[in-house]
Design a protein around this motif. Sequence first.
Motif, PDB file in Angstrom:
ATOM      1  N   ALA A  41       0.865  -1.100   0.066  1.00 10.78           N
ATOM      2  CA  ALA A  41       0.066   0.156  -0.037  1.00 10.78           C
ATOM      3  C   ALA A  41       0.910   1.062   0.048  1.00 10.78           C
ATOM      4  O   ALA A  41       1.936   1.240   0.653  1.00 10.78           O
ATOM      5  N   ALA A  42       0.106   2.350  -0.495  1.00 12.70           N
ATOM      6  CA  ALA A  42       1.393   3.490  -0.815  1.00 12.70           C
ATOM      7  C   ALA A  42       0.504   4.790  -0.654  1.00 12.70           C
ATOM      8  O   ALA A  42      -0.478   4.851  -0.931  1.00 12.70           O
ATOM      9  N   MET A  43       1.334   5.858  -0.251  1.00  7.47           N
ATOM     10  CA  MET A  43       1.148   7.176  -0.218  1.00  7.47           C
ATOM     11  C   MET A  43       0.247   7.867   0.864  1.00  7.47           C
ATOM     12  O   MET A  43      -0.681   7.171   1.340  1.00  7.47           O
ATOM     13  N   PHE A  44       0.560   9.217   1.019  1.00  9.20           N
ATOM     14  CA  PHE A  44      -0.199   9.988   1.762  1.00  9.20           C
ATOM     15  C   PHE A  44      -1.180  10.650   0.726  1.00  9.20           C
ATOM     16  O   PHE A  44      -1.060  10.660  -0.481  1.00  9.20           O
ATOM     17  N   SER A  45      -1.976  11.365   1.257  1.00  5.91           N
ATOM     18  CA  SER A  45      -3.186  12.108   0.383  1.00  5.91           C
ATOM     19  C   SER A  45      -3.286  13.473   0.914  1.00  5.91           C
ATOM     20  O   SER A  45      -3.183  13.703   1.998  1.00  5.91           O
ATOM     21  N   GLY A  46      -3.616  14.327  -0.187  1.00  5.87           N
ATOM     22  CA  GLY A  46      -3.760  15.451   0.468  1.00  5.87           C
ATOM     23  C   GLY A  46      -5.131  15.772   1.120  1.00  5.87           C
ATOM     24  O   GLY A  46      -5.336  16.738   1.977  1.00  5.87           O
ATOM     25  N   PHE A  47      -5.865  15.012   0.741  1.00  6.97           N
ATOM     26  CA  PHE A  47      -7.357  15.048   1.440  1.00  6.97           C
ATOM     27  C   PHE A  47      -7.923  13.628   1.568  1.00  6.97           C
ATOM     28  O   PHE A  47      -7.892  12.784   0.720  1.00  6.97           O
ATOM     29  N   SER A  48      -8.089  13.027   2.772  1.00  7.22           N
ATOM     30  CA  SER A  48      -8.766  11.763   2.877  1.00  7.22           C
ATOM     31  C   SER A  48      -9.957  11.631   3.843  1.00  7.22           C
ATOM     32  O   SER A  48      -9.637  12.243   5.090  1.00  7.22           O
ATOM     33  N   THR A 283      -5.046  13.105  -4.054  1.00  7.79           N
ATOM     34  CA  THR A 283      -3.501  13.203  -4.057  1.00  7.79           C
ATOM     35  C   THR A 283      -2.889  14.470  -4.634  1.00  7.79           C
ATOM     36  O   THR A 283      -3.211  14.485  -5.883  1.00  7.79           O
ATOM     37  N   THR A 284      -2.554  15.355  -4.073  1.00  6.53           N
ATOM     38  CA  THR A 284      -2.236  16.669  -4.669  1.00  6.53           C
ATOM     39  C   THR A 284      -0.601  16.302  -5.164  1.00  6.53           C
ATOM     40  O   THR A 284       0.294  15.944  -4.400  1.00  6.53           O
ATOM     41  N   SER A 285      -0.436  16.892  -6.350  1.00  6.38           N
ATOM     42  CA  SER A 285       1.137  16.644  -6.895  1.00  6.38           C
ATOM     43  C   SER A 285       2.103  17.686  -6.184  1.00  6.38           C
ATOM     44  O   SER A 285       3.362  17.584  -6.551  1.00  6.38           O
ATOM     45  N   ASP A 286       1.586  18.609  -5.707  1.00  2.32           N
ATOM     46  CA  ASP A 286       2.516  19.886  -5.422  1.00  2.32           C
ATOM     47  C   ASP A 286       2.581  20.132  -3.712  1.00  2.32           C
ATOM     48  O   ASP A 286       3.054  21.265  -3.337  1.00  2.32           O
ATOM     49  N   SER A 287       2.080  19.251  -3.063  1.00  7.98           N
ATOM     50  CA  SER A 287       2.123  19.148  -1.685  1.00  7.98           C
ATOM     51  C   SER A 287       3.052  18.327  -0.992  1.00  7.98           C
ATOM     52  O   SER A 287       3.327  17.212  -1.216  1.00  7.98           O
ATOM     53  N   PRO A 288       4.350  18.888  -0.466  1.00  4.86           N
ATOM     54  CA  PRO A 288       5.214  18.037   0.286  1.00  4.86           C
ATOM     55  C   PRO A 288       4.545  17.064   1.321  1.00  4.86           C
ATOM     56  O   PRO A 288       5.454  15.976   1.434  1.00  4.86           O
ATOM     57  N   ALA A 289       3.546  17.574   1.859  1.00  7.48           N
ATOM     58  CA  ALA A 289       2.883  16.466   2.763  1.00  7.48           C
ATOM     59  C   ALA A 289       2.136  15.410   2.076  1.00  7.48           C
ATOM     60  O   ALA A 289       1.922  14.412   2.784  1.00  7.48           O
ATOM     61  N   GLY A 290       1.984  15.426   0.723  1.00  2.91           N
ATOM     62  CA  GLY A 290       1.270  14.595   0.048  1.00  2.91           C
ATOM     63  C   GLY A 290       1.816  13.535  -0.798  1.00  2.91           C
ATOM     64  O   GLY A 290       1.827  12.974  -1.597  1.00  2.91           O
ATOM     65  N   ALA A 291       3.227  13.680  -0.893  1.00  4.49           N
ATOM     66  CA  ALA A 291       4.324  13.293  -1.614  1.00  4.49           C
ATOM     67  C   ALA A 291       5.643  12.844  -1.080  1.00  4.49           C
ATOM     68  O   ALA A 291       6.077  13.721  -0.150  1.00  4.49           O
ATOM     69  N   LEU A 292       6.507  12.100  -1.332  1.00  8.52           N
ATOM     70  CA  LEU A 292       7.880  11.679  -1.012  1.00  8.52           C
ATOM     71  C   LEU A 292       8.912  11.580  -1.890  1.00  8.52           C
ATOM     72  O   LEU A 292       8.505  11.110  -3.258  1.00  8.52           O
ATOM     73  N   PRO A 293      10.311  11.823  -1.858  1.00  9.86           N
ATOM     74  CA  PRO A 293      11.139  11.338  -2.824  1.00  9.86           C
ATOM     75  C   PRO A 293      11.504   9.917  -2.887  1.00  9.86           C
ATOM     76  O   PRO A 293      11.199   9.178  -1.951  1.00  9.86           O
ATOM     77  N   ILE A 294      12.049   9.657  -4.111  1.00 10.73           N
ATOM     78  CA  ILE A 294      12.642   8.199  -4.304  1.00 10.73           C
ATOM     79  C   ILE A 294      13.929   8.375  -4.397  1.00 10.73           C
ATOM     80  O   ILE A 294      14.401   8.769  -5.433  1.00 10.73           O
TER      81      ILE A 294
END
Length: 415
Positions: A41-48, A283-294
């Motif tokens: 399972a993967a990812m944070f969401s900008g809203f959930s 899932t917002t593509s521009d929110s640091p809280a919603g995404a992580l580096p690989i």
Amino acid sequence: MASRRPLRRCLLAALSAVLAGAAAVGPAQASPSPASAAPTAAMFSGFSDTFDGPAGAAVDSAKWQTETGDNVNNHERQYYTPGTRNAALDGQGHLVITARRENPGGYQCWYGTCQYTSARLNTSGKFDAQYGHVEARMKIPRGQGMWPAFWMLGTPVNWPDSGEIDIMENVGFEPSTVHGTIHGPGYSGSGGIGAAYSLPNGQAFADAFHTFAVDWAPGSITWSVDGTVYQRRTPADLGGRTWVFDKPFFLILNLAVGGYWPGDPDGSTSMPQQLVVDSVSVTTSDSPAGALPIRGPAGKCVDVAGANPADGTPVQLYDCNGTAAQQWTAGSDGTLRALGKCLDVKDNATADGSQVQLWDCTGGPNQKWALPAARDIVNPQADKCLDATGGSSANGTRLQIWTCTGAANQKWTVG
């Protein structure tokens, strides 16, 4: 209120959990067969919101507000009520919006004494988004005159100039079909631009839960049902009219009764009817809280070259810099996303050395990725691993897919 076209329980988890305990790129190690490795399972969401809570409770007021009143613009028959009689949690992880043939409050509608009650919720002033993956998993009602919808309005609202994105609408006389539509200046109401999606073999959407989504990027919106893409719209579809979808929008859920498009309930319509919502996520593509580096070889990051969101932009290794070009989310549909688009194997190829790039999310198998515990990132269609070309860790090294070898240039750490 805007006049509109008359026309999983999978709470998304942090990407870092994919590689729990892995803090840095390690030495080469044996890789299990990607065909048998289970994705994580993967990812944070900008809203959930997964609507957990006791039966009869109201929705989370930090996320949603309840609208009240009728809607003369569409000639709908319901009165949207406050409180929990028409919108409440069911204690099993669902929001239930119920349309009833009743009027216990003596509500007055545009046509006289209201005949029906229902509910409409929105996130205005609490959450809005500009770009990303927006989805809801729902089971819709059935019956003539029912009109459930999951949609968005542009802010500040000045309809139709501010824009509307209808992610899913259904009218009860089409039990197997849903519609996705955009509305804006010169293309609103019955002139909205959209398309329909129908289930095969006469299946009804009311029989089961389905996931309705849009992938929204600068200059494009793509609709899907259960991961199957059925429509994409860009400014080129507007015939020279204004594209108003590159700004923040908020979410709306509602169940209308009657109106110009669905027509009124009749003797065949059983009441009450319910729109059952299992989850809503953005899932917002521009929110640091919603995404992580690989991170990959030498601790460098998976990077969209030049932070360019255009289709076909190379995906490469580069020094980690924290920009949006290196912020990735993993969708519940198996995609990896940055800048509102998907990590894509070029030309749907499966051969060793096939390059990866950024592309509009299409739902295709060349955009699906599995994340086994061995720190591979695998394209199941090709049965191959994400790979830094030539084993290089230099800035600008193009990424590709290659037979999984367990080498360090195929090992990735998320977060």
